[in-house]
Each structure stands twice: as structure tokens, then as C-alpha cells.
Design an enzyme around this catalytic site. Structure first.
Site: not given
Lengths: 404, 404
Positions: B153, B179, B190, B274, B399, B404
Site C-alpha cells: 500500500t 507489507k 497495516t 513512513e 499521514n 486529502s
């Protein structure tokens, strides 16, 4: 930029409290960085300190002095935390108390030291000692605004608040100042708060009042979940108004005013949180006890995912729901959980509320001030509120660039 | 950009495991987003799932199916987490199992469903069902790399790892894919892991092995402290090599290899955390038990102040020391705490190490990979390692901007 917070332009003087803010050159140039507070003889004083096992040298000394003497002077410096400094740091904190004691003609044990600033650097006692005679000579009752500014570090706005209360014996006032851009440690963002009143209150009563007020104010805020090595909150009562808390009604009215001052100062710290763009109240209801309601509220308030969604004004209710789910409550019936953003219900029966639309959530999230309300459901009636802010680029910038 | 991590170009096939990755159009365009894994009859299978009270619909169904049947198929989709979706979500997860069961000619209970992606949107079962016949027809043993990519993802790099182990009965292989860009929830990040071997291992032994390996790998990583509603790790043993763990030495050797695969996959998730720029191992020694060593390591690994200092390559040892101090250890003697950055001792006896220079610390902090080692001192000999990454602008961007 602080959220919905402006610096006060007036703070009431408190009879029996004199203050002086001077430039000692501890770290900053061209600003006052040393604050001296004098308490009239016979005053009561109570304090609470950081729970961090690594408490800074001045915290250790202040705790010890409080046990053996009634405080007459508070000596507060900005720019150096005197934390992580070992035995030399302890000696420096003690030496600064001795220096002031000799200038003021009191016992060293009646001086409480406080420091905020960089960790791991030795406190420049010589510079403090050199500034003390001028500070002592400058003591005056109308110096609260200057005092408020002298203790600032990464704060962008000075934090002060005054209340006047009419009791059966006459009027008393409460004035408090605080500094801190969050509960974040251990650098320039230690939380310090000094609150004084001219009411007459016995030390034991004052201590109990401080603990109750503190639990709902300074102990109910979070910027990033870190706890400083230097946090302290001091409550002082000079008695110089001659007014006591005669009746139960007096006690209730006075404590409500004290609570308002503490809450306003605590919320000011969050509003000026490092990089804050939003002021957020997380209110959790329906807990078995207050502890579990706080636990859920803190889990939401500490979640980086919730905080970045707040920064982005994104009504990402799944992140709030997941934080509730991982808060560690025993036997939580997730199918009874409900969540509101202000008046908009986003979660009902543990899932997306049927009538909820993204546009409704987005409208609330676009505000500067947001209430996240969680109902646990089917557990009890206890509740708790925690005050926090969002997590922005500026938080990373401030904490990454500081010292570099 | 992932830290010290490149995508594997080869993964060993595991006899008895066939895979197919197809594009079902669940959320993404022009990429496979649906993975089908087939396990040969007679295989063992064990799984661990998220501890979040809000576990997603597929997690609830997978747990239930595992209790009543031996899994033959795993059905995994990316792009939609099917979490926070209530009864309709549960029905959707069940329906997807039924759809696959009818295509494959097995009982629905022998299908385990998994989902990762956006929370709160209903799983498009029709699109999944429509893609299943082609997926089933495409099943092949050499599809591990495609499988690895189909479950990505926010991952920037595919995560897979293979080992071959020679046991007394012959050679076996272990291949795993995972992942996740952190333990962060509940969006696209996740953690899912699927690890298969052709060794022959009884279900109870496999379950015990999974729990031991998981504790030191997937349960020892943190990007931001959030726990997903969908996390799952599945261990599969087909037995098709005909090789068993005959001797104690076989068991030790095999489990060590399994541990290496789990650790490599878990660390890959952190390396691709991230916004990560640093890969950090927090190793705490000298605890009374492993639990308290983990507690201290996690407190350091979760501290936004430590993580922003890591991002800034700032050897801000005070922040690490303060995190140790607030970890909540009973009777911690702070004067015995020592801390190293790689081989450089920065804290001795609870304060700055006498020989330490800022230049030494800065040199370590400039590296991509950093070991923070803490010795509690005078408590015991238990230790624990936690793997984490820094906290950067990009973490906030990813994040805040997602959705958005």
C-alpha cells in the site's frame, strides 16, 4: 503561532509577593533570563514536581528545602535546565541558593531553585550570583508581566492569568504565570507554573488544593507525551489580604477560581504547543472510573496518526476509533462506542454513524478549536478531559533544529 | 526512501504453495491488488492477529475460520481495510470467502480473508468475486514476487526474504513476504506477513514457533506506536519436502532460520517506515525481566523527541536519558544508568560520560543505521531489542496528506 491565545497586558499584584526579572546572560542576550520571587514572611507554599526518575538538580534541591523550611524566595533561571549534570549540577543548584541567601539575609533552605533550558550543561552559578544583588534591589509587587516573560524559552506568547474573588471576609486575588510549549522534555520546554494569592490558607490545605487543581489542569495536558526532568508547579498564599476561607461556600468559590487560573495556564501551554495549529479537547465519558477514561483520552491525545489528521483537518474517524481500541481497556464492548466531533456524531455502535457525512466532519476539523468526545457505553459514568494539539511540520522542525 | 533496503529479485518457491496476484480494481488502477494463496491439502497453518479491540471484519472471520477448519486458501486485498464497517463489513468478508470457496470447490471455512487499506469503506465484494476465477486459474508456485507487490500500500519497496536450511532429513526452504510502512493504523499501513515452508511441522509446534519468532520480530518494531485494526502474521508448513524436524538440532536450526526470515521482514517494515531516514535499534540491557527491558526500549522508541533528534542527526542524549526516566520502572537507580550510541558511551553513572565529546556522538548520529544501547545497571540481566526509525517531515506529510 499560538491557537486562540494572546499575551495578557495586565496581571493583578498579589500583596506579599515581590518579583524581579533581570538579565544574567545565562544563555540569552538582551533579555531577562533570571527571575526572583520573594514571599512575605508567614506565607504558605506548596509544590508538585515532575515524576521523571531523572529529576534535575534544582528539583532535588527544591524538594529537600521544602521539607525543612518555609520558602521565602524562588530563584528561577531560563536557558539552562541544570539536568543530567550529576554531582556538579547539584552543587551548582545549592550554590545558587546560598548566593541568594547571603544577599537576602535568609537561610539557604528557604530558597527554592528552578531551572529550564538546555540539558547537560553546567549552570553558570557565577553569572547568577553576579546578577542577584541588582535583582534583590529591584524586587517590586508590580513585576508579574516582566516575570512572565523572563521564564519563557521556546514559548511564543507569555502566559499569565489573574482572577479576583469576593469571599465572605472580603476580596482576594489570584495571579499565576507559566511557561512551556508542551510537556516536552528535556530541552527548552519544561513546564513551570507559579501561582500566588493574598488569601490566607494553611500549608496543608494549600497542598491538597494544589493536588486537586493540578490533576484537572497541568496533569491533563499533552503535547507529545514526553515528561520533562524539570516540571514544577508552585502555589503560594501570603495571607496579606487578611481574608480566610471562612465558610464552605468560600472554600468552593475560591477553589473554583484557583481551578480556572490553573486550567487557563495549562491550556495556554497547549495552545502554544510546539508547532500547534489546533487546540483539541479530548473528552471521554462512560468509563468505569476516571483512570480508564483518562487512559483512553491520553491514547487518543498521544496518537501521532490522530495528531497528523488534526493537522490536516482530516475527519479521519478511523484513527480515533483505532486509538480507543488499543487503549487497553478490559472487556471493552466496541459495539457500544460512540464518537462526536463537536456536535457531529461520526461513530455510532462502534462503526460509522449512519447519518454522518464527510462534509460535516470536515467542517468541524477546519476549526481552530475542536472537541473530540468519546462515549464508551455500558461501563459506568466516569469521565475525563485531556487537552492537546495537532502534530505539524513545525513540531518536527522545532525539535529537529533546536540545538543544531 | 527505505533505509538500507532493496527489493528482492528472487524468492524461492515453496512446494505446496501456489499464488496468484490479479488486478481487481478495488482501489488502485493498473496494478494487482488481490492476492490468492493456495495451501496444499494436509498443510499446517498458524496465525497471530492484532490486539486492537477494534479488529477489522476479516480478522474476526479469519480467527473464526481458523478455529473450525484447516486453511486451504488465503484471500488478501489491498486498498480497502474493511474495518469499522460493522455488520455489512462482516457480511462482505464472509461473502468473499464464499465466493472463493465456490470457485475453488472447498468449504468457506477453509478460506482466511485479509484486508489492508482505507478504513470505513465497504469492501467491494462484487469486484473481488469477479476477479476470482482468473486468479484461481493463474495459481502457480513461482508467483512470490508478484504476490509481494500485490499486497503493498504505502510501501515504497516490496518486502520478501528466503532461506534454505539443511536438516538431517534433507533441505527445506522458507519464504516470506510482508507489507507495512510501520505499525501505523488504521490506513494503508497495516502489517501483513505470510511465511511458508515445505518442512513438515505439526500445527501446535508451528503455532508455538510463530509466537516465539513473532515476539522477537514483528512484535519488536515500532514506527509510531499505533496498532492497526488489521495486523496479521501467518505461518504455513506444507510438509511437501517430506522433511521433518527429527532431532533437537534440526528444531534449533530450523527455528533460527525462521527467526531470521521474520526479523528480516519485520526490520524491512521499519526500514520502509513512513518518512524514515534512519534505521535504529534500541537495545536495553540489565533489566529485572524482559518485560521491563522492553518497556524502556519502547519508551525510547516511541518518544517524538528522541525520534526528531534522530531525524536531525543530533546526539541529544538528554532526550534518551529522560525517556529512560519516565519509562515507569520501580526503584530505578538513575545513578547506574549508562547509554551508548554504537560504541560511543554518552552517559555514565546517570550523567554525561566524562570522556564523551559532542563530535563523537554527532559522527554516530550521522549514520543511516544507529544502535542506542542502554544499560540499566544493578537490576538484573534481562534484555530486549526494539527496532524503530526517525520522525521526519515526511512522516507528517504522508499521514497528513493521505486521504486529502
Amino acid at each position: 503561532m499560538a491557537v486562540g491565545l494572546t499575551e495578557p497586558t495586565q496581571l493583578w499584584s498579589v500583596a506579599g509577593v515581590r518579583l524581579a526579572a533581570v538579565a544574567a546572560g545565562i544563555r540569552y542576550r538582551d533579555r531577562a533570563d533570571l527571575l526572583l520571587i520573594e514571599l512575605a514572611e508567614g506565607s504558605s507554599c506548596a509544590a508538585v514536581f515532575t515524576q521523571n526518575a531523572f529529576c534535575a538538580a534544582p528539583v532535588q534541591v527544591a524538594k529537600q528545602h521544602l521539607r525543612v523550611a518555609s520558602p521565602r524566595y524562588l530563584l528561577i533561571n531560563a536557558g539552562n535546565a541544570n539536568a543530567g549534570t550529576g554531582e556538579p549540577g547539584l552543587a551548582a543548584a545549592i550554590a545558587s541558593c546560598h548566593a541568594l541567601a547571603s544577599v537576602a539575609g535568609v537561610e539557604p533552605q528557604s530558597v527554592l531553585p528552578f531551572s529550564t533550558g538546555v540539558i547537560g550543561e553546567l549552570l553558570p552559578v557565577d553569572r547568577i550570583a553576579a546578577a542577584l544583588p541588582a535583582a534583590h534591589a529591584a524586587l517590586a509587587e508590580d513585576q508579574w508581566l516582566a516575570a512572565m516573560r523572563a521564564i519563557m524559552t521556546t514559548d511564543t506568547v507569555g502566559k499569565g492569568f489573574s482572577e479576583r474573588v469576593v469571599l465572605s471576609g472580603g476580596e482576594v486575588c489570584i495571579t499565576g504565570i507559566a511557561k512551556g510549549s508542551g510537556m516536552i522534555c528535556p530541552n527548552m520546554a519544561t513546564m513551570l507554573a507559579y501561582i500566588a494569592t493574598d488569601a490566607q490558607i494553611a500549608p496543608q490545605s494549600l497542598k491538597a488544593m494544589l493536588e486537586r487543581c493540578n490533576a484537572q489542569s497541568f496533569n491533563a495536558i499533552s503535547v507529545d507525551g514526553d515528561t520533562s526532568t524539570n516540571d514544577a508547579c508552585v502555589l503560594m498564599a501570603t495571607g496579606r489580604s487578611g481574608v480566610t476561607l471562612q465558610t464552605p461556600e468560600d472554600a468552593v468559590r475560591f477553589e473554583a477560581a484557583m481551578q480556572r487560573v490553573c486550567l487557563a495556564l495549562a491550556q495556554a501551554i497547549v495552545r502554544d504547543g510546539e508547532g500547534a495549529n489546533k487546540f483539541v479537547t479530548v473528552q471521554v465519558e462512560g468509563g468505569r472510573d476516571e483512570a480508564e477514561a483518562r487512559q483512553v483520552a491520553y491514547t487518543i491525545a498521544h496518537s501521532p496518526l490522530v495528531k497528523t489528521a488534526l493537522f490536516a483537518s482530516d475527519p479521519n474517524w478511523g484513527r480515533i476509533l483505532a486509538a480507543v481500541g488499543r487503549a487497553g481497556l478490559v472487556d471493552l464492548d466496541v459495539d457500544q462506542v460512540a464518537i462526536w466531533l463537536d456536535e457531529v456524531q461520526i461513530v455510532a455502535d462502534g462503526g460509522r454513524a449512519p447519518a454522518y457525512t464527510e462534509a460535516q466532519g470536515a467542517a468541524v476539523m477546519a476549526q481552530d478549536e475542536i472537541l473530540i468526545r468519546v462515549l464508551l457505553g455500558g461501563r459506568g459514568t466516569a469521565k475525563a478531559s485531556i487537552y492537546t494539539c495537532d502534530f505539524s511540520y513545525d513540531y518536527v522542525r522545532i525539535n529537529a533544529e533546536y540545538r543544531s
